[in-house]
Design a protein around this motif. Structure first.
Motif, PDB file in Angstrom:
ATOM      1  N   PHE A   1      -8.127  -2.383   3.982  1.00  0.00           N
ATOM      2  CA  PHE A   1      -9.038  -1.244   3.848  1.00  0.00           C
ATOM      3  C   PHE A   1      -8.170   0.011   3.719  1.00  0.00           C
ATOM      4  CE2 PHE A   1     -12.520  -3.916   4.822  1.00  0.00           C
ATOM      5  CZ  PHE A   1     -12.232  -4.674   5.949  1.00  0.00           C
ATOM      6  N   SER A   2      -8.437   0.842   2.718  1.00  0.00           N
ATOM      7  CA  SER A   2      -7.581   2.034   2.564  1.00  0.00           C
ATOM      8  C   SER A   2      -8.315   3.141   1.820  1.00  0.00           C
ATOM      9  CB  SER A   2      -6.312   1.671   1.779  1.00  0.00           C
ATOM     10  OG  SER A   2      -6.614   1.620   0.381  1.00  0.00           O
ATOM     11  N   ASP A   3      -7.620   4.296   1.749  1.00  0.00           N
ATOM     12  CA  ASP A   3      -8.204   5.456   1.046  1.00  0.00           C
ATOM     13  C   ASP A   3      -8.166   5.276  -0.465  1.00  0.00           C
ATOM     14  OD1 ASP A   3      -5.254   7.505   1.838  1.00  0.00           O
ATOM     15  OD2 ASP A   3      -5.483   5.678   0.637  1.00  0.00           O
ATOM     16  N   GLU A   4      -7.812   4.084  -0.909  1.00  0.00           N
ATOM     17  CA  GLU A   4      -7.883   3.784  -2.363  1.00  0.00           C
ATOM     18  C   GLU A   4      -9.287   3.310  -2.741  1.00  0.00           C
ATOM     19  OE1 GLU A   4      -4.888   0.765  -1.620  1.00  0.00           O
ATOM     20  OE2 GLU A   4      -3.645   1.600  -3.231  1.00  0.00           O
ATOM     21  N   GLN A   5     -10.144   3.071  -1.725  1.00  0.00           N
ATOM     22  CA  GLN A   5     -11.464   2.470  -2.014  1.00  0.00           C
ATOM     23  C   GLN A   5     -12.584   3.332  -1.397  1.00  0.00           C
ATOM     24  OE1 GLN A   5     -11.425  -0.729   1.683  1.00  0.00           O
ATOM     25  NE2 GLN A   5     -10.065  -1.083   0.002  1.00  0.00           N
ATOM     26  N   ASP A   6     -13.835   2.957  -1.660  1.00  0.00           N
ATOM     27  CA  ASP A   6     -14.978   3.652  -1.053  1.00  0.00           C
ATOM     28  C   ASP A   6     -15.164   3.138   0.372  1.00  0.00           C
ATOM     29  OD1 ASP A   6     -18.605   3.555  -1.574  1.00  0.00           O
ATOM     30  OD2 ASP A   6     -17.310   4.722  -0.204  1.00  0.00           O
ATOM     31  N   VAL A   7     -14.509   3.787   1.320  1.00  0.00           N
ATOM     32  CA  VAL A   7     -14.514   3.286   2.711  1.00  0.00           C
ATOM     33  C   VAL A   7     -15.903   3.394   3.354  1.00  0.00           C
ATOM     34  CG1 VAL A   7     -12.044   3.716   3.092  1.00  0.00           C
ATOM     35  CG2 VAL A   7     -13.724   5.532   3.575  1.00  0.00           C
TER      36      VAL A   7
ATOM     37  N   TYR B   1       0.837  -1.203   0.000  1.00  0.00           N
ATOM     38  CA  TYR B   1       0.000   0.000   0.000  1.00  0.00           C
ATOM     39  C   TYR B   1       0.871   1.251   0.000  1.00  0.00           C
ATOM     40  CZ  TYR B   1      -2.477   4.057   1.667  1.00  0.00           C
ATOM     41  OH  TYR B   1      -2.944   5.347   1.770  1.00  0.00           O
TER      42      TYR B   1
ATOM     43  N   CYS C   1      -4.652   3.617   5.845  1.00  0.00           N
ATOM     44  CA  CYS C   1      -4.714   2.195   5.476  1.00  0.00           C
ATOM     45  C   CYS C   1      -4.816   1.355   6.743  1.00  0.00           C
ATOM     46  CB  CYS C   1      -3.460   1.808   4.686  1.00  0.00           C
ATOM     47  SG  CYS C   1      -3.287   0.047   4.389  1.00  0.00           S
TER      48      CYS C   1
ATOM     49  N   ARG D   1      -8.348  -8.964   4.458  1.00  0.00           N
ATOM     50  CA  ARG D   1      -8.443  -7.914   3.440  1.00  0.00           C
ATOM     51  C   ARG D   1      -7.632  -6.681   3.853  1.00  0.00           C
ATOM     52  NH1 ARG D   1     -14.794  -7.643   4.214  1.00  0.00           N
ATOM     53  NH2 ARG D   1     -14.060  -8.207   6.295  1.00  0.00           N
TER      54      ARG D   1
END
Ligand code: GZL
Length: 325
Positions: A311-317, A150, A275, A309
């Motif tokens: 979770f990060s600011d690359e996705q729709d959190v 990430y 992240c 998995r």
């Protein structure tokens, strides 16, 4: 007539009993007759508390009697608990070893007593391969890899030419600390932009996370580009210390954490963390299945890794649902 009154009274009582009996649609699980002794590390984090709750719920659901002892962060207490389980002649022993070393003697006693041992969450370091039957827990090395991958993507996205990292590590000599550190370090090793300014032991505790962050800010100030923290508890202790300065976590400093508990995911959604690598505490069902297999004399897998998995600011959190721990 008195006779009719007695018949009516008995009919009412009988009806009430029938209704009460029908009320509980939930079938109580059949008691398996299995007695499982579990030594838990402590209650140091939301992750650990969630892990304990999941194991207790799974034991109920499987009809397994559970003797769970909380060691309050002490290896000595865990060893004493395992000895009590042996004396009590439990069918299976399971434990989450706080550190990797120092278990051979007590596990030899369990072996001589003919009681199989399951490792939950963390691993042990031993020259023998016959002291435990199975390890049920995360692939911590891969968690470190996912955290580093990430960061490499983030550095590319921001066009960073140099990345100063401070690492707040978990309990020294524990499996998650050793493996998360190794996975992260191995993954950034070839990337010349990456520089670890300092690693500091936060012992997976919120209070220590705050202390570590205060020291790191005093020492490196705004030279810090990234905080890589081995668990959410320490991250959540560190964030307010950053916010006492003019630095904004999630913007001026990239924040990478591991566990994936509710409070960290809320901070991710608020942009204070960038992240969070998931480390599920929900190992109870696999533990009960494995304990039953061992009691029935069946073969079990040597290692069971849950799927995890990132979770990060690359996705729709905003789509991340309730975490349960
Ligand atoms: C990970 C577990 C670690 C968590 C911490 O499986 O051993 O211990 O990451 C916990 O939150 O204290």
């Amino acid at each position: 007539m008195l006779k009719n009154k007695v018949i009516r009274y008995l009919t009412v009582i009988l009806t009430l009993f029938v209704i009460a009996g029908c009320g509980s649609t939930e079938e109580e699980p059949a008691d398996t007759g299995l007695l499982l002794g579990f030594s838990q590390i402590g209650s140091e984090s939301a992750w650990r508390i969630g892990n304990t709750r999941d194991i207790e719920n799974s034991a109920d659901n499987y009809g397994i009697s559970l003797m769970l002892e909380n060691a309050n962060q002490s290896q000595e207490n865990q060893i004493a608990a395992i000895r009590r389980f042996i004396a009590y002649k439990v069918d299976v022993i399971a434990f989450s070893p706080i550190v990797e070393d120092g278990w051979d003697n007590v596990l030899m006693e369990a072996k001589e007593a003919g009681i199989p041992v399951i490792l939950v969450d963390r691993d042990i370091e031993t020259t023998r391969d016959d002291l435990t039957t199975c390890l049920i827990g995360a692939d911590f090395y891969n968690e470190g890899v996912m955290a580093a991958e990430y960061l490499i993507r983030k550095a590319d996205e921001l066009g960073l030419e140099h990345v100063n990292i401070v690492e707040i590590t978990g309990t020294e000599n524990s499996t998650p600390m050793r493996q998360r550190q190794a996975g992260f370090a191995d993954t950034i090793a070839e990337d010349e932009r990456m520089c670890i300014l300092e690693r500091i032991d936060g012992d997976f505790l919120k209070s220590r996370g705050a202390e570590c962050m205060r020291y790191l800010l005093e020492t490196y100030g705004d030279d810090i580009d990234v905080v890589f923290s081995h668990n959410d508890e320490m991250t959540l202790g560190a964030l307010p210390e950053i916010e006492k300065t003019d630095l904004v976590p999630g913007q001026d400093i990239i924040i990478i954490s591991i566990d994936g508990g509710q409070e960290a995911i809320d901070a991710l959604k608020a942009g204070r963390i960038n992240c969070v690598v998931e480390c599920t505490p929900n190992l109870g069902n696999e533990l009960m299945e494995t304990a039953l297999s061992l009691k029935n004399g069946e073969e079990v897998e040597a290692v069971i890794h849950p799927v995890e998995r990132i979770f990060s600011d690359e996705q729709d959190v905003s789509a991340i649902g309730p975490r349960g721990y």
